[in-house]
Design an enzyme around this catalytic site. Structure first.
Site, mmCIF file in Angstrom:
data_model
loop_
_atom_site.group_PDB
_atom_site.id
_atom_site.type_symbol
_atom_site.label_atom_id
_atom_site.label_comp_id
_atom_site.label_asym_id
_atom_site.label_seq_id
_atom_site.Cartn_x
_atom_site.Cartn_y
_atom_site.Cartn_z
ATOM 1 C CG LEU A 53 -2.038 -0.606 0.958
ATOM 2 C CD1 LEU A 53 -2.976 -0.733 2.345
ATOM 3 C CD2 LEU A 53 -3.488 -0.465 -0.195
ATOM 4 C CG ASP A 54 0.206 4.060 -2.976
ATOM 5 O OD1 ASP A 54 1.748 3.052 -3.706
ATOM 6 O OD2 ASP A 54 -0.472 4.439 -4.213
#
Length: 269
Positions: A53-54
């Site tokens: 996930l960013d």
């Protein structure tokens, strides 16, 4: 009466974690791994995660320990569900709020009906260019490493799959849209935001992104950074056996085994 499960981090466990805003996926992994390692009294429990996930995204991150890390690749093939908020009328180099606005575009013409119509073209197998600020490999380098050095990065379109996309809300005054997306492996929601902006004759970038589901794991099933330690302290945990090749000071070439201490709720400190 059902016996309480004993967690065995060496044989393999799956830990569902709600990654907080601005924490990297590796940071979330390190947070959990450190506490598990302390619990079983070993230097480092083997741990990996399925699906990055960013840092500016939140939501479901599946962590695997021990032998369960062998299943990471198969877990990454599961479909994913996201909710996202798009800001129309502008773009950023990263397609989210990591970088500031670099271009502005007309937006007065954008309506709810226009957005709903535009979303229809993104269902199914689509071609998508990943963001330059991504982990894509470019001649042995991560794309984001080159982009952050202001080097030109050209990424090729790749086919991704979007199973569902719907408009959850539209704020006409702010020109913001909230959407829900169900998609397959490799789909960048940031790129989807960029492409939706183009489709409505403007620009767009993400202001919020949350992974609400990965496979059968929903965000409601996840531990948070605030409750993880309390949950861990309440568990019964199997002993951890760690092996070292040529232990310092032993003068032996054989592997040396020892048992890490399992600290369950009945055996603390």
């Amino acid at each position: 009466m059902t016996d309480k499960k004993i967690l065995d981090f060496q044989q393999g466990e799956f830990i569902y974690f709600n990654k907080p805003y601005r924490m990297s996926s590796f940071g979330a992994l390190a947070f959990v791994r450190t506490r598990i390692s302390q619990k079983v009294d070993v230097k480092r429990v083997k741990t990996g995660h399925a699906g990055t996930l960013d840092p500016l995204a939140t939501g479901v991150l599946i962590l695997c320990t021990g032998k369960a890390t062998k299943q990471i690749e198969s877990l990454q093939l599961n479909d994913k569900e996201y909710t996202a908020t798009l800001q129309f009328g502008a773009t950023t180099p990263s397609f989210d709020k990591e970088y500031t606005v670099d271009h502005t575009y007309p937006k007065k013409h954008i309506t709810r009906e226009l957005v709903e119509e535009a979303l229809k073209q993104f269902v199914g197998d689509i071609m998508q260019v990943p963001p330059v600020f991504s982990a894509c490999n470019v001649n042995g380098k991560r794309a984001y490493e080159l982009a952050r050095k202001d080097k030109e990065v050209e990424l090729q379109p790749k086919q991704v799959r979007v199973d569902e996309i719907e408009l959850l809300d539209y704020n006409d005054e702010l020109k913001q849209a909230s959407i829900r997306v169900v998609c397959g492996k490799g789909t960048y929601i940031r790129s989807l935001a960029r492409d939706i902006g183009i489709a409505v004759g403007s620009g767009a970038y993400l202001t919020e992104l949350c992974r609400t589901r990965l496979g059968d794991v929903r965000i409601e099933d996840c531990h948070t950074i605030d409750n993880f330690q309390e949950w861990l302290d309440a568990q019964e945990i199997a002993p951890y056996i760690e092996c070292v090749q040529n232990p310092p000071g032993t003068g032996k070439k054989k592997n040396k085994k020892w048992y890490g201490r399992s600290k369950s709720k009945n055996n603390s400190n």
